[in-house]
Scaffold this motif. Structure first.
Motif, short mmCIF file in Angstrom:
data_model
loop_
_atom_site.label_atom_id
_atom_site.label_comp_id
_atom_site.label_asym_id
_atom_site.label_seq_id
_atom_site.Cartn_x
_atom_site.Cartn_y
_atom_site.Cartn_z
N THR A 100 -2.37 -0.48 5.23
CA THR A 100 -2.11 -1.93 4.78
C THR A 100 -0.80 -2.27 4.01
OG1 THR A 100 -4.36 -2.28 4.77
CG2 THR A 100 -2.99 -3.92 3.79
N CYS A 101 -0.45 -1.32 3.13
CA CYS A 101 0.71 -1.37 2.17
C CYS A 101 2.28 -1.08 3.37
CB CYS A 101 0.75 -0.29 1.26
SG CYS A 101 -0.40 -0.55 0.14
N PHE A 102 1.91 -0.67 4.42
CA PHE A 102 3.32 -0.44 5.38
C PHE A 102 3.69 -1.88 5.62
CE2 PHE A 102 2.35 3.56 7.88
CZ PHE A 102 2.52 4.64 6.49
N ASN A 103 2.90 -3.07 5.50
CA ASN A 103 3.51 -4.41 5.68
C ASN A 103 3.95 -5.16 4.50
OD1 ASN A 103 2.42 -4.09 8.63
ND2 ASN A 103 0.31 -4.34 7.82
N ASP A 104 4.08 -4.35 3.36
CA ASP A 104 4.47 -5.04 2.20
C ASP A 104 5.94 -5.42 2.19
OD1 ASP A 104 5.11 -5.00 -0.84
OD2 ASP A 104 3.19 -4.86 -0.86
N SER A 105 6.11 -6.42 1.50
CA SER A 105 7.54 -6.88 1.57
C SER A 105 8.40 -6.21 0.60
CB SER A 105 7.73 -8.35 1.08
OG SER A 105 7.07 -8.67 -0.01
N ASP A 106 7.99 -5.34 -0.21
CA ASP A 106 8.81 -4.64 -1.19
C ASP A 106 9.02 -3.23 -0.40
OD1 ASP A 106 9.76 -3.17 -3.19
OD2 ASP A 106 8.32 -3.33 -4.80
N SER A 107 10.35 -2.96 -0.21
CA SER A 107 10.70 -1.93 0.72
C SER A 107 10.42 -0.46 -0.25
CB SER A 107 12.12 -1.88 0.84
OG SER A 107 13.00 -1.79 -0.34
N ARG A 108 10.34 -0.65 -1.63
CA ARG A 108 10.04 0.60 -2.25
C ARG A 108 8.46 0.92 -2.25
NH1 ARG A 108 12.76 4.52 -3.69
NH2 ARG A 108 11.43 4.77 -5.44
N LEU A 109 7.38 -0.07 -2.02
CA LEU A 109 6.38 0.06 -1.91
C LEU A 109 5.91 0.64 -0.54
CD1 LEU A 109 3.94 -2.20 -3.57
CD2 LEU A 109 2.93 -1.26 -1.41
N ARG A 110 6.69 0.35 0.54
CA ARG A 110 6.54 0.68 1.76
C ARG A 110 6.77 2.22 1.91
NH1 ARG A 110 9.25 -3.99 3.16
NH2 ARG A 110 11.19 -2.99 3.94
N TYR A 111 8.03 2.61 1.09
CA TYR A 111 8.27 3.79 1.09
C TYR A 111 7.17 4.92 0.42
CZ TYR A 111 10.66 8.20 -0.52
OH TYR A 111 10.90 9.71 -0.81
N TYR A 112 6.64 4.14 -0.82
CA TYR A 112 5.44 5.18 -1.47
C TYR A 112 4.31 5.28 -0.58
CZ TYR A 112 8.06 4.83 -6.00
OH TYR A 112 9.02 4.87 -6.77
N ALA A 113 4.03 4.16 0.28
CA ALA A 113 3.04 4.20 1.06
C ALA A 113 3.16 5.13 2.09
CB ALA A 113 2.65 2.69 1.68
N CYS A 114 4.44 5.30 2.62
CA CYS A 114 4.70 6.41 3.61
C CYS A 114 4.58 7.77 3.00
CB CYS A 114 6.26 6.19 4.07
SG CYS A 114 6.53 7.13 5.32
N GLU A 115 4.84 7.91 1.59
CA GLU A 115 4.80 9.15 0.77
C GLU A 115 3.33 9.36 0.86
OE1 GLU A 115 7.25 11.01 -2.88
OE2 GLU A 115 5.85 9.39 -2.99
#
Length: 733
Positions: A100-115
């Motif tokens: 779900t966090c992959f769709n976040d508008s914050d790129s840093r948060l998308r990165y953490y989700a990927c991690e």
């Protein structure tokens, strides 16, 4: 976030640290969570484990506060690490909030989700495969992420997932293909690159048979092959190349029929599209060639589509033709015959003949069709008439007018192929039973009577019901006469065609069919021609061909010695039509050694209207007399006593000519005629004067002269009528 809320078994310190904006503090909290979960694992307390994961998911990872979401992600990753091999029991609860966090508008948060997901997958390994579709879906979105850090993180996760799939034998391809089929149509270059890379990986796994599902993704692969990125095109070429190798290795398991139409579509990419379409066409045609070679009759239902795709490519400019040449030749005119089954099963598929003919006819009618395409169309028509004549004759009435029109084409090669098709139609035994329909409103009931021809005591009739001209010629079907009538009609309407290509067309027909048939039928048709000027011009053309063309050597020899009933019938038939042109009639008499009759005709020239055109024809005849064709005639001038009418006829021509070069040429020739007294030998008694007519009692030369008079009277009447309507009548000498 409400810090007063009860998050047990998470301690207040852990909750506070998870919500902190500093990564280091969140990391400390993650280590505490890992320690806590390990204790629950040791206690086999799955309820508490699920409770911790639920809190991290709902209260943190899915929180409205960004720092809380970051804390939740690292906390979920910590849970997975703590669970180790048992993480597979909780994967859905761990993965869903992260995705779900992959769709976040914050790129840093998308990165953490990927991690976080990387750590979860790394621990679970093969246990994540049941969740592969949702992971793939999420990764496909990150592959097109605009942030380079996110994209870099997704690539690490992508490689990890590929390693897991490669080393596992539990991959659910059936469940994955629908998602792959959907995602393959993405227009984003990164997403396309991601898709191609995965197809390449799956294709390389021995336990995964992606070939079975190739029909579902082949269209998408060809779409990607047209990408503007050179790297993506290269990757797609490699993948398609590997699939084609696999097809060649295992043709029995390939679903050729399900993919044939896809190839047909991509063979027809519009010229208005970008230049990468050349690659699509080349690749699709290469595949089509292999399909034809491997599948044989399986592709028969797609024959019309294949031709629709291939034929226009044959007329590409040189640049495109070079790139497509090999594939076009293989697909357009493969050694694989559509009429020979690839297996013993002939009932499975049939040739779409109607569709093929419709495609070929459409290309013939299209004025923009290139020369090489028209040639290919005509080759196909010829091939079909040879292989399936009876079925093809059902289409002849619709094809015939266009085939006749094609004789006006600018290309000699096109005309040659067109004549081959028309000749096959005219001579095929399959056409003998076809009496229905007509071409260009031609009356198929018309019977053409050959004057002077007799067979078994009966007049020879040339028409749709009596097929052969004489016992010495092969039989023709009803379309032969339609062809001859319509060809002459076309020459009449298009005088430029007659002038520029008439001789060429007739010579080729004499090679393809039988010269006697051609001249016999044309002469009889011209006998009924109402346009006397055209008849005269046409006779002049035919006469020139008869006297000068190498293709007519055999016919000239047949006419040179009128010793058979058939040769006499042919002479009479030609003579009656040749009467439309007096000079041509004389030349025919010279050819057949009817010198007395030639002299009688020349005597009548004094009563004719002698025009400049007439004298020019006499001039040409003099030139012909000096040619190799009339070598025998010139040698007969040595035998003065036996050929008096030959000498008289030549002197008659000389008297017709003004003081011109032709006059000097003929005069010089006649001056070489020896004195008969000098040529006489004592040992040999005088022989009676040789008269060709004595050897041919069944030819009524008096009637032929009367016919000549009647025809010329008609010509004179027409010229007078024309002169009365015109301000500029023909000049008289």
């Amino acid at each position: 976030m409400n810090t007063e809320k009860d998050f047990s078994p998470l301690t207040p310190n852990i909750v506070r640290a998870l919500n902190d904006k500093l990564y280091e503090k969140r990391k400390v909290a993650a280590l505490e969570i890992e320690k806590l979960v390990r204790e629950f694992v040791a206690q086999n307390n799955s309820a508490q484990i699920r409770h911790v994961i639920q809190i991290l998911a709902t209260e943190f990872a899915l929180s409205q506060h960004p720092h809380s979401r970051k804390g939740g992600l690292i906390g979920l990753a910590a849970c997975s690490i703590a669970l180790g091999k048992d993480s597979g029991l909780y994967l859905k609860e761990l993965i869903d909030p992260v995705l779900t966090c992959f769709n976040d508008s914050d790129s840093r948060l998308r990165y953490y989700a990927c991690e976080a997901l990387y750590n979860i997958v790394k621990v679970a390994r093969g246990a994540v495969l049941p969740h592969f579709n949702v992971l793939f879906d999420g990764l496909s979105k990150l592959a097109a992420d605009p942030d380079p850090n996110v994209k870099s993180g997704s690539e690490l996760l992508d490689r990890l997932l590929k390693d897991i799939v490669t080393e596992s034998n539990k991959f659910d391809l059936v469940a994955f293909v629908p998602l792959l089929r959907e995602r393959i149509y993405s227009n984003n270059q990164y997403a396309r690159q991601f898709i191609i890379s995965w197809i390449h990986v799956l294709e390389s796994v021995p336990d995964i048979n992606l070939l079975d599902y190739l029909p579902e993704i082949l269209d998408g692969l060809f779409q990607i092959l047209g990408d503007s990125s050179k790297e993506i095109r290269r990757m797609c070429e490699v993948v398609l190349g590997e699939f084609l190798k696999e097809i060649k290795k295992n043709p029995s398991s390939v679903k050729f029929a399900e993919m044939a139409n896809i190839l047909v579509i991509h063979c027809q990419v519009s010229d208005e599209s970008k230049s990468t379409n050349d690659l699509i066409q080349l690749t699709s045609m290469t595949w089509m060639r292999e399909f034809i070679q491997l599948a044989g009759r399986v592709v028969l239902p797609y024959s019309s589509g294949i031709l629709t795709a291939v034929l226009p490519c044959l007329s590409y400019d040189d640049r495109k033709k070079n790139s497509l040449n090999e594939s076009q030749e293989s697909v357009g005119f493969s050694n694989i015959s559509f009429f020979t089954p690839a297996s013993s099963d002939r009932s499975a598929v049939t040739l779409d003949l109607d569709g093929i003919v419709q495609v070929l006819d459409r290309h013939l009618h299209d004025s923009s069709t290139g020369m090489m395409t028209r040639i290919a169309v005509l080759k196909w028509l010829y091939h079909l008439y040879i292989k399936t004549p009876r079925k093809m004759f059902k289409h002849t009435d619709s094809l015939f007018p266009m085939l006749l029109k094609t004789l006006s084409d600018e290309s000699d090669e096109v005309i040659l192929k067109d004549l081959e098709v028309l000749a096959e139609i005219a001579s095929s035994p399959a056409g003998q039973t076809d009496t229905s329909g007509s071409c260009d409103n031609t009356d198929t009931k018309t019977e053409l009577h050959i004057p002077g021809g007799v067979r078994d005591g009966q007049p020879v009739v040339v028409g749709s019901k009596v097929s052969d001209l004489s016992p010495s010629t092969p039989s023709m079907n009803s379309y032969f006469y339609k062809f001859m009538i319509n060809l002459l009609k076309r020459f009449s309407l298009e005088r430029k065609l007659l002038e520029m290509r008439g001789a060429f067309i007739i010579r080729q027909l004499c090679l393809l069919l039988h010269a006697e048939n051609i001249f016999h039928s044309m002469a009889d048709i011209l006998l009924k021609e109402e346009d006397l000027k055209f008849a005269s011009t046409m006779v002049q053309t035919l006469n020139t061909i008869l006297l000068t063309s190498a293709e007519l050597f055999q016919l000239r020899n047949q006419l040179k010695d009128l010793r058979t009933q058939e040769s006499c019938a042919l002479f009479c038939c030609l003579y009656r039509s040749w009467c439309h042109n007096p000079v041509a009639t004389v030349s025919l008499c010279f050819l057949t050694q009817n010198y007395r009759h030639a002299y009688d005709l020349i005597q009548k020239f004094g009563d004719l209207e002698v025009t400049v055109d007439f004298l020019m024809e006499v001039d040409k005849l003099v030139q012909l007399i000096e040619s190799p064709i009339f070598t025998y005639l010139r040698l007969q001038l040595l035998d003065v006593e036996h050929n008096p009418y030959l000498i008289k006829a030549l002197y008659g021509l000389l008297m017709l000519l003004p003081q011109s070069q032709a006059f000097q040429l003929l005069s010089h020739r006649l001056s070489c005629v020896p004195n008969p007294e000098l040529m006489r030998t004592v040992e040999v008694p005088k022989a009676p004067v040789k008269d060709k007519r004595l050897a041919q009692p069944h030819i009524d030369y008096s009637e032929l002269l009367q016919h000549f008079d009647r025809v010329q009277s008609k010509h004179l009447e027409v010229r007078h009528q024309r002169a009365g309507r015109s301000e500029h009548p023909d000049r008289k000498l």
